[in-house]
Design a protein around this motif. Structure first.
Motif, short mmCIF file in Angstrom:
data_model
loop_
_atom_site.label_atom_id
_atom_site.label_comp_id
_atom_site.label_asym_id
_atom_site.label_seq_id
_atom_site.Cartn_x
_atom_site.Cartn_y
_atom_site.Cartn_z
N ASP A 1 0.80 -1.22 0.00
CA ASP A 1 0.00 0.00 0.00
C ASP A 1 0.83 1.28 0.00
O ASP A 1 0.29 2.37 -0.17
CB ASP A 1 -0.93 0.03 1.23
N GLY A 2 2.12 1.16 0.26
CA GLY A 2 2.97 2.34 0.27
C GLY A 2 3.07 3.03 1.62
O GLY A 2 3.81 4.00 1.76
N HIS A 3 2.33 2.54 2.63
CA HIS A 3 2.34 3.16 3.95
C HIS A 3 2.31 2.09 5.03
O HIS A 3 1.62 1.08 4.90
CB HIS A 3 1.13 4.08 4.14
N ALA A 4 3.04 2.33 6.10
CA ALA A 4 2.94 1.50 7.31
C ALA A 4 2.06 2.26 8.30
O ALA A 4 2.39 3.38 8.69
CB ALA A 4 4.32 1.26 7.90
N THR A 5 0.94 1.68 8.68
CA THR A 5 -0.07 2.40 9.45
C THR A 5 -0.13 1.96 10.91
O THR A 5 0.29 0.86 11.25
CB THR A 5 -1.47 2.21 8.83
N SER A 6 -0.68 2.85 11.74
CA SER A 6 -0.87 2.49 13.15
C SER A 6 -1.89 1.36 13.28
O SER A 6 -1.75 0.48 14.14
CB SER A 6 -1.33 3.71 13.95
N LEU A 7 -2.92 1.37 12.44
CA LEU A 7 -3.89 0.28 12.47
C LEU A 7 -3.22 -1.05 12.10
O LEU A 7 -3.52 -2.08 12.70
CB LEU A 7 -5.04 0.58 11.50
N GLY A 8 -2.30 -1.00 11.15
CA GLY A 8 -1.56 -2.20 10.79
C GLY A 8 -0.68 -2.70 11.92
O GLY A 8 -0.59 -3.90 12.17
N ALA A 9 -0.03 -1.77 12.62
CA ALA A 9 0.80 -2.17 13.76
C ALA A 9 -0.04 -2.84 14.84
O ALA A 9 0.33 -3.90 15.37
CB ALA A 9 1.52 -0.95 14.33
N ALA A 10 -1.18 -2.24 15.18
CA ALA A 10 -2.06 -2.80 16.20
C ALA A 10 -2.59 -4.16 15.76
O ALA A 10 -2.63 -5.12 16.56
CB ALA A 10 -3.21 -1.85 16.48
N SER A 11 -3.00 -4.26 14.51
CA SER A 11 -3.54 -5.53 14.00
C SER A 11 -2.46 -6.60 13.97
O SER A 11 -2.72 -7.78 14.26
CB SER A 11 -4.12 -5.32 12.60
N GLY A 12 -1.23 -6.22 13.61
CA GLY A 12 -0.14 -7.18 13.59
C GLY A 12 0.17 -7.73 14.97
O GLY A 12 0.43 -8.92 15.14
N ILE A 13 0.12 -6.86 15.98
CA ILE A 13 0.34 -7.31 17.35
C ILE A 13 -0.68 -8.38 17.71
O ILE A 13 -0.32 -9.46 18.24
CB ILE A 13 0.25 -6.12 18.33
N VAL A 14 -1.95 -8.10 17.44
CA VAL A 14 -3.00 -9.05 17.81
C VAL A 14 -2.86 -10.35 17.01
O VAL A 14 -3.03 -11.45 17.55
CB VAL A 14 -4.39 -8.42 17.61
N ALA A 15 -2.52 -10.24 15.73
CA ALA A 15 -2.34 -11.45 14.91
C ALA A 15 -1.24 -12.33 15.48
O ALA A 15 -1.37 -13.56 15.54
CB ALA A 15 -2.03 -11.05 13.47
N GLY A 16 -0.14 -11.72 15.89
CA GLY A 16 0.95 -12.50 16.47
C GLY A 16 0.56 -13.15 17.78
O GLY A 16 0.94 -14.30 18.05
N LEU A 17 -0.20 -12.44 18.59
CA LEU A 17 -0.66 -12.99 19.86
C LEU A 17 -1.59 -14.17 19.64
O LEU A 17 -1.52 -15.18 20.35
CB LEU A 17 -1.35 -11.90 20.68
N VAL A 18 -2.46 -14.03 18.66
CA VAL A 18 -3.36 -15.14 18.32
C VAL A 18 -2.56 -16.35 17.85
O VAL A 18 -2.79 -17.49 18.28
CB VAL A 18 -4.37 -14.71 17.24
N GLY A 19 -1.59 -16.11 16.96
CA GLY A 19 -0.83 -17.21 16.39
C GLY A 19 -0.02 -17.98 17.42
O GLY A 19 0.08 -19.21 17.36
N ILE A 20 0.57 -17.27 18.38
CA ILE A 20 1.43 -17.95 19.35
C ILE A 20 0.63 -18.61 20.46
O ILE A 20 1.18 -19.46 21.20
CB ILE A 20 2.46 -16.96 19.95
#
Length: 442
Positions: free
Chosen positions: A265-284
């Motif tokens: 998308d050309g941008h690293a977003t705060s929503l993406g950072a928050a969503s990535g944190i939760v995705a990692g927590l779910v995965g582990i």
């Protein structure tokens, strides 16, 4: 067992962990609340908060007994054995080195957030009364049985436990199947029956408060240490492994999601950072005691990248998963559960060996069976529950209410009182101040 076998340190850690897990539901409310439009924020908060009341009551009455009572065919615990938590105040009622009631509280917090997770899929459009009934019915018919399958090991609370834990032998240390796959599959079924929001795919539906989203994500990460490390049920080495792996996976997933956003998308977003944190927590979550810290980085990276792409599936298939519960929790739960079959380290607390560590296909096969059983059961039963509620009390708020804002219609409140914004500088300056009788200025 007797009172002398209870460990004060283990008991204190699990009590603390239970409080951390309970905190995750208000954290989820903030996380979800910031992602909806301003006219729906209170409704989103209420769906999580009321889950605490509904499931909390059910857990005491029958939920713990259905989840951890003596198994009826490996499918459900005896609902009468511990109804009302009777008999569990006995000092000799213990689970390992902690009092059974401490274990009850810890698992009760799990049950609460499992229900609350589903609400993100139906944001902006589900009647609050229908949500309350759905939450109660789903907990009884779906979550309590699934928790029995996955968490009830033989001779832990009762002599006989659930079939996934004891017959299939799938590894799910802290709830990747029972909570995340379960809630994600239910979210998919419910949002299909409910239908898309008005304006889905045509009108922008951007998050109204990313500050709340980031606050919620940070609180979730904090609470998740109780979620995963607390599942060791003791202050021990297993808890330490789970803690470090929880840190590592969430960190790697956040970076993975941001890289995908930057390239795509050309941008690293705060929503993406928050969503990535939760995705990692779910995965582990299912894998936190089965992989090495380096393996946890791999799990997190796979979850962050995988979920960043998985959230786009709804556009292809046309279902409106409002806050990406399916993409993050079903997707992340599947990734974390199945990758154990490859990355399970025999030096880890579980002692299982995945394919990359010289193990055979038995671990992977068990993971597939466990994940598949919960996914299919949750989707089918949730779909049936939703259809019954749709034909009886109705699931969806009126179109006019959805357009105007569900907060005002369902709760007679608004999330933000901005009336003062309309005051002129003159009116504020010349406001009459009336002294009180005591001589103070009102």
């Amino acid at each position: 067992m007797n009172l002398l076998e209870i460990s004060a340190g283990d008991t204190a850690w699990v009590l603390t962990s239970a409080a951390l897990v309970l905190l995750m539901t208000p954290a989820l409310a903030f996380f979800y609340g910031g992602m909806v439009r301003a006219k729906s924020v209170l409704n989103m908060l209420m769906m999580s908060v009321t889950s605490m009341g509904i499931v909390g009551v059910l857990w005491v009455l029958v939920g713990f007994s259905m989840s951890f009572g003596d198994s009826l065919g490996g499918i459900i615990g005896n609902p009468l054995q511990f109804a009302g938590l009777r008999g569990l105040m006995d000092p000799e009622a213990v689970v390992g080195t902690i009092p059974t009631l401490v274990f009850v509280g810890f698992q009760g917090a799990f049950a609460i957030i499992a229900v609350a997770l589903i609400s993100g899929a139906v944001a902006d459009r589900m009647k609050f009364s229908a949500w309350a009934v759905f939450a109660a019915v789903w907990a009884v018919l779906v979550y309590f049985p699934a928790a029995h399958w996955v968490f009830a090991f033989d001779d832990t609370v009762s002599a006989r436990g659930g079939f996934i834990a004891n017959s299939i032998g799938a590894i799910d240390f802290a709830g990747g199947t029972a909570i995340h796959i379960n809630a994600g599959a239910a979210a998919l079924a419910l949002c299909i029956v409910l239908g898309p929001r008005i304006g889905f795919r045509t009108n922008p539906m951007r998050p109204h408060n990313l500050t709340l989203v980031m606050l919620g994500a940070g609180m979730l990460w904090f609470g998740w240490f109780g979620f995963n490390a607390g599942s060791a049920l003791g202050a021990n080495g297993t808890a330490g492994v789970a803690w470090i792996n929880t840190l590592a996976a969430a960190a790697a997933a956040m970076l993975g999601w941001l890289v995908v956003e930057r390239i795509r998308d050309g941008h690293a977003t705060s929503l993406g950072a928050a969503s990535g944190i939760v995705a990692g927590l779910v995965g582990i979550t299912p894998a936190c005691a089965a992989v090495s810290p380096v393996g946890a980085l791999g799990v997190g990276l796979l979850a962050g990248v995988g979920c960043a792409f998985a959230i786009g599936i709804k556009k292809r298939f046309g279902y409106d998963d409002s806050l990406d519960v399916v993409g993050v929790h079903l997707g992340g739960g599947l990734i974390g559960t199945l990758v154990i079959g490859f990355l399970a380290d025999p030096a880890s607390p579980t002692g299982a060996a995945g394919l990359f560590y010289g193990g055979g296909f038995s671990v992977l096969w068990a993971q597939i069976l466990g994940a598949g059983a919960v996914l299919i059961y949750s989707f089918v039963v949730t779909f049936a529950i939703a259809k019954v509620l749709q034909r009886t009390m109705g699931l969806r708020t009126h179109a006019e209410s959805e357009t105007a804002g569900i907060d005002g219609v369902e709760h007679a409140e608004t999330g933000y009182d901005l009336s003062v914004v309309g005051y002129s500088a003159y009116s504020v300056k010349h406001t009459i101040v009336v002294p009180s009788r005591e001589g103070d200025r009102a």
